[in-house]
Design a protein around this motif. Structure first.
Motif, short mmCIF file in Angstrom:
data_model
loop_
_atom_site.label_atom_id
_atom_site.label_comp_id
_atom_site.label_asym_id
_atom_site.label_seq_id
_atom_site.Cartn_x
_atom_site.Cartn_y
_atom_site.Cartn_z
N TYR A 65 5.14 -8.24 -4.12
CA TYR A 65 4.03 -8.66 -4.97
C TYR A 65 2.82 -7.76 -4.75
O TYR A 65 2.11 -7.39 -5.68
CB TYR A 65 3.67 -10.12 -4.67
CG TYR A 65 4.74 -11.08 -5.12
CD1 TYR A 65 4.75 -11.57 -6.43
CD2 TYR A 65 5.78 -11.47 -4.27
CE1 TYR A 65 5.74 -12.43 -6.86
CE2 TYR A 65 6.78 -12.32 -4.69
CZ TYR A 65 6.76 -12.80 -5.99
OH TYR A 65 7.75 -13.63 -6.42
N MET A 66 2.58 -7.43 -3.47
CA MET A 66 1.43 -6.59 -3.15
C MET A 66 1.54 -5.21 -3.79
O MET A 66 0.54 -4.63 -4.21
CB MET A 66 1.29 -6.44 -1.63
CG MET A 66 0.81 -7.69 -0.95
SD MET A 66 -0.94 -7.98 -1.24
CE MET A 66 -1.26 -9.21 0.03
N ALA A 67 2.76 -4.68 -3.84
CA ALA A 67 2.96 -3.36 -4.44
C ALA A 67 2.40 -3.35 -5.86
O ALA A 67 1.73 -2.40 -6.28
CB ALA A 67 4.43 -2.98 -4.44
N GLU A 68 2.68 -4.42 -6.59
CA GLU A 68 2.20 -4.51 -7.97
C GLU A 68 0.68 -4.72 -8.01
O GLU A 68 -0.01 -4.15 -8.85
CB GLU A 68 2.90 -5.66 -8.70
CG GLU A 68 4.36 -5.38 -8.99
CD GLU A 68 4.52 -4.27 -10.03
OE1 GLU A 68 4.20 -4.52 -11.20
OE2 GLU A 68 4.95 -3.17 -9.66
N ILE A 69 0.20 -5.53 -7.08
CA ILE A 69 -1.25 -5.78 -7.04
C ILE A 69 -2.01 -4.49 -6.73
O ILE A 69 -2.98 -4.15 -7.40
CB ILE A 69 -1.59 -6.86 -5.97
CG1 ILE A 69 -1.04 -8.23 -6.42
CG2 ILE A 69 -3.09 -6.94 -5.74
CD1 ILE A 69 -1.14 -9.31 -5.36
N VAL A 70 -1.52 -3.75 -5.72
CA VAL A 70 -2.21 -2.50 -5.34
C VAL A 70 -2.12 -1.49 -6.48
O VAL A 70 -3.09 -0.80 -6.81
CB VAL A 70 -1.61 -1.90 -4.05
CG1 VAL A 70 -2.27 -0.56 -3.73
CG2 VAL A 70 -1.79 -2.85 -2.88
N ARG A 71 -0.95 -1.44 -7.11
CA ARG A 71 -0.80 -0.51 -8.23
C ARG A 71 -1.80 -0.83 -9.33
O ARG A 71 -2.45 0.06 -9.90
CB ARG A 71 0.62 -0.54 -8.78
CG ARG A 71 0.88 0.60 -9.75
CD ARG A 71 2.35 0.75 -10.01
NE ARG A 71 2.84 -0.34 -10.82
CZ ARG A 71 3.46 -0.18 -11.98
NH1 ARG A 71 3.70 1.02 -12.41
NH2 ARG A 71 3.88 -1.21 -12.67
N GLY A 72 -1.94 -2.12 -9.62
CA GLY A 72 -2.93 -2.54 -10.61
C GLY A 72 -4.32 -2.09 -10.20
O GLY A 72 -5.10 -1.61 -11.03
N GLY A 73 -4.63 -2.24 -8.91
CA GLY A 73 -5.93 -1.83 -8.40
C GLY A 73 -6.15 -0.34 -8.57
O GLY A 73 -7.23 0.10 -8.97
N ILE A 74 -5.10 0.44 -8.30
CA ILE A 74 -5.21 1.90 -8.42
C ILE A 74 -5.43 2.29 -9.88
O ILE A 74 -6.28 3.11 -10.21
CB ILE A 74 -3.96 2.59 -7.85
CG1 ILE A 74 -3.93 2.42 -6.33
CG2 ILE A 74 -3.95 4.08 -8.21
CD1 ILE A 74 -2.66 2.92 -5.67
N ILE A 75 -4.64 1.66 -10.77
CA ILE A 75 -4.75 1.99 -12.19
C ILE A 75 -6.14 1.66 -12.73
O ILE A 75 -6.66 2.35 -13.60
CB ILE A 75 -3.66 1.23 -12.99
CG1 ILE A 75 -2.28 1.79 -12.66
CG2 ILE A 75 -3.92 1.32 -14.49
CD1 ILE A 75 -1.14 0.97 -13.21
N SER A 76 -6.76 0.63 -12.16
CA SER A 76 -8.07 0.21 -12.67
C SER A 76 -9.19 1.18 -12.30
O SER A 76 -10.30 1.08 -12.82
CB SER A 76 -8.41 -1.19 -12.14
OG SER A 76 -8.79 -1.11 -10.78
N ILE A 77 -8.92 2.11 -11.39
CA ILE A 77 -9.97 3.05 -10.98
C ILE A 77 -10.09 4.17 -12.01
O ILE A 77 -9.09 4.73 -12.46
CB ILE A 77 -9.65 3.66 -9.59
CG1 ILE A 77 -9.56 2.54 -8.53
CG2 ILE A 77 -10.71 4.68 -9.19
CD1 ILE A 77 -10.81 1.74 -8.36
N LEU A 98 0.83 -1.20 0.00
CA LEU A 98 0.00 0.00 0.00
C LEU A 98 0.87 1.26 0.00
O LEU A 98 0.68 2.17 -0.81
CB LEU A 98 -0.86 -0.03 1.26
CG LEU A 98 -2.27 0.52 1.23
CD1 LEU A 98 -3.06 -0.10 0.09
CD2 LEU A 98 -2.98 0.24 2.56
N ILE A 99 1.82 1.28 0.91
CA ILE A 99 2.69 2.46 1.04
C ILE A 99 3.48 2.67 -0.25
O ILE A 99 3.57 3.78 -0.79
CB ILE A 99 3.63 2.31 2.25
CG1 ILE A 99 2.82 2.34 3.54
CG2 ILE A 99 4.69 3.42 2.25
CD1 ILE A 99 3.56 1.87 4.76
#
Ligand SMILES: Nc1ncnc2c1ncn2[C@@H]1O[C@H](COP(=O)(O)OP(=O)(O)O)[C@@H](O)[C@H]1O
Ligand SMILES: [Mg+2]
Lengths: 244, 257
Positions: free
Chosen positions: B116-128, B41-42
């Motif tokens: 791994y989470m950094a990439e997952i969260v980034r993907g989540g942010i980009i999808s918004i 997240l950070i």
């Protein structure tokens, strides 16, 4: 009288293509300005440059004669004074109608929850959305969403509201309810810059019409005068295309 | 003795060890996933900070440097096996510090998951939708406020399945941490099987436990996801000024369609 917003030779390019080619504009307190022009002429880009959603390429944007480009004013504070209403509403999907209007006040302006709620309710009532405070944006019609977006903007008690084609994404039968709200606001002396294709609104409600063509202000003036006797050929061509 | 009898015998003699191993595996996986999520997240918030030509030069350089380090961290962690990371970090850093092995293991798994989470969260942010960012920025919210109040609540909801998946992966992948002598499931299996030189029955017990863990966790996560997805279609109650608000909204929704 002092200008609220001043644009000085504002230019904006996207990857080398110049979209705004030097815009000069002075907006006085309580003025209602309609910005018209054909699609792609740079109207949205101008609004987005005013509230710095787009980075200005050259020129200046002044707020009460202070440059917002050179960091004379805190950008976020400035934005909270000149909030924007979008064509696509951009309500916060994760919040209820009430929260959409309350959260920006508590977060950006540091108001207390109670104060923010009271203020939000005042404006939600004004736009006729007080009954829907617990609804989510996904549950509302386009016209309702836009009225909530206007209430959200008003809840910030801004000096100026920028409208970017607020009725263009609406079904025809919902355009009226949004324009009614805007007409009321104009009557109350709110300073407004409205990009619109609603020519009747531009003519009857605004104090001044700005006609933008290919990234420059091609003609501007009194709405009645402009619509009755456009001076430039390009304005004439635009109006005849539009009114027929 | 046949295989089944060996399984029973090893279980009867070692069940306490196996349960203890299960406990440690679960703790490592759960804490590691949560910590990893916070790290992710950070990192994702930092990596999405916008800059413009007006950002001051020191801030810009600093941000560049931080982003470089974060990218390196993500690439290196994702590009090497956790077992290798564990050995290097544990023996070169944590052993000299005399850090508790379990704490060491949790730190290792957290940092591994974080990448791994950094990439997952980034993907989540980009999808918004971009409009969500602009709605927030245009009203005066700064980057962090925009993230916390508007973007992340939506992004996290979208990536819940991937976060759950990381947890399941961690239950299984924490097995490699037996290399630094953590008494998790895999370590117990080795021990129990070693006494009689009977690895297969010991590993079958372990496999069954892993499967029960992952199967249960997967079901629970799916329930949670359903709950989250369902809250979109919640009913409107408690409108203060209009008892018929629910009806109005229903009508409005129908009109809108
Ligand atoms: N982010 C962008 N990147 C590249 N080109 C853009 C971008 N935004 C707008 N443009 C271009 O700028 C021109 C003017 O766009 P816009 O200001 O949206 O026009 P209007 O609002 O008057 O219809 C268009 O040609 C559009 O393609
Ligand atoms: Mg536009």
């Amino acid at each position: 009288m002092e200008n609220v917003i001043t644009l000085k030779n504002l230019k904006k390019s996207f990857s080398g293509r110049e979209i705004l080619k030097g815009i000069d504009l002075e907006i006085k307190k309580n003025e209602v300005i309609s910005v018209i022009g054909s699609s792609g002429s740079g109207k949205s880009t101008m609004l987005r440059c005013i509230n710095l959603l787009e980075e200005v390429t050259s020129g200046d944007v002044l707020f009460h004669d202070k440059s917002v480009i050179n960091g004379d004013i805190d950008i976020n504070e400035y934005r909270s004074r000149i909030v924007m209403v979008f064509q696509q509403f951009n309500l916060f999907n994760n919040m209820t109608v009430l929260d959409n209007c309350v959260r920006p006040q508590t977060v950006v302006l540091g108001r207390s929850k109670e104060e923010a709620k009271e203020n939000a309710m005042k404006y939600l009532r004004k736009v006729g959305m007080a009954e829907y405070i617990n609804a989510r944006p996904a549950q509302l019609s386009g016209g309702m969403k836009q009225r909530v977006a206007i209430a959200r903007a008003l809840s910030m008690n801004p000096e100026v509201i920028l409208f970017d084609e607020p009725t263009s994404a609406l079904d025809p039968e919902m355009v009226g309810e949004v324009l009614d709200v805007m007409r009321e606001l104009a009557g109350e002396g709110l300073t407004m810059i409205v990009v619109t294709h609603e020519m009747a609104f531009a003519r009857d409600v605004s104090d001044r019409v700005i006609f933008i063509d290919e990234g420059v202000i091609c003609e501007q003036g009194d709405p009645k005068e402009f619509f009755a006797n456009p001076k430039t050929d390009r304005a004439k061509a635009f109006l005849s295309r539009f009114l027929n | 003795m046949n295989l089944f009898e060996w399984i029973v015998k090893l279980w009867e003699e070692n069940w306490e060890l196996f349960l203890n191993g299960t406990k440690n595996t679960l703790i490592m996986a759960l804490v590691g996933t949560i910590m990893g999520f916070l790290i992710g997240l950070i990192i994702a918030i930092i990596r999405t900070i916008p800059t413009s030509k007006n950002t001051n030069i020191i801030a810009k350089v600093l941000l560049k440097a931080i982003n470089f380090i974060l990218n390196a961290y993500i690439e290196i962690i994702r590009g090497t096996p956790m077992m290798v990371q564990a050995v290097i970090i544990y023996y070169s850093l944590f052993v000299p510090m005399q850090l508790d092995p379990m704490i060491s293991a949790i730190i290792i798994i957290s940092f591994n998951t974080g990448a791994y989470m950094a990439e997952i969260v980034r993907g989540g942010i980009i999808s918004i939708d971009k409009g969500q960012f602009e709605g927030a920025r245009a009203i005066g919210m700064d980057h962090v406020q925009t993230m916390f109040h508007v973007v992340l609540p939506q992004a996290i909801r979208n990536i819940m399945p991937s976060i759950g998946n990381e947890f399941v992966v961690n239950i299984k992948d924490s097995s490699v941490l037996n290399i630094i002598a953590i008494t998790e499931l895999m370590f117990v299996a080795k021990q129990a099987g070693g006494t009689y030189a009977k690895p297969v029955p010991a590993y079958i017990i372990t496999a069954v436990i892993y499967f029960i863990l992952t199967f249960t966790v997967t079901r629970i996560l799916r329930l949670v996801e359903k709950k989250l997805a369902g809250s979109d279609s919640y009913t409107i109650c408690g409108s203060q000024s209009d008892p018929n608000a629910e009806i109005h909204v229903k009508k409005a929704k129908e009109e809108f369609r």
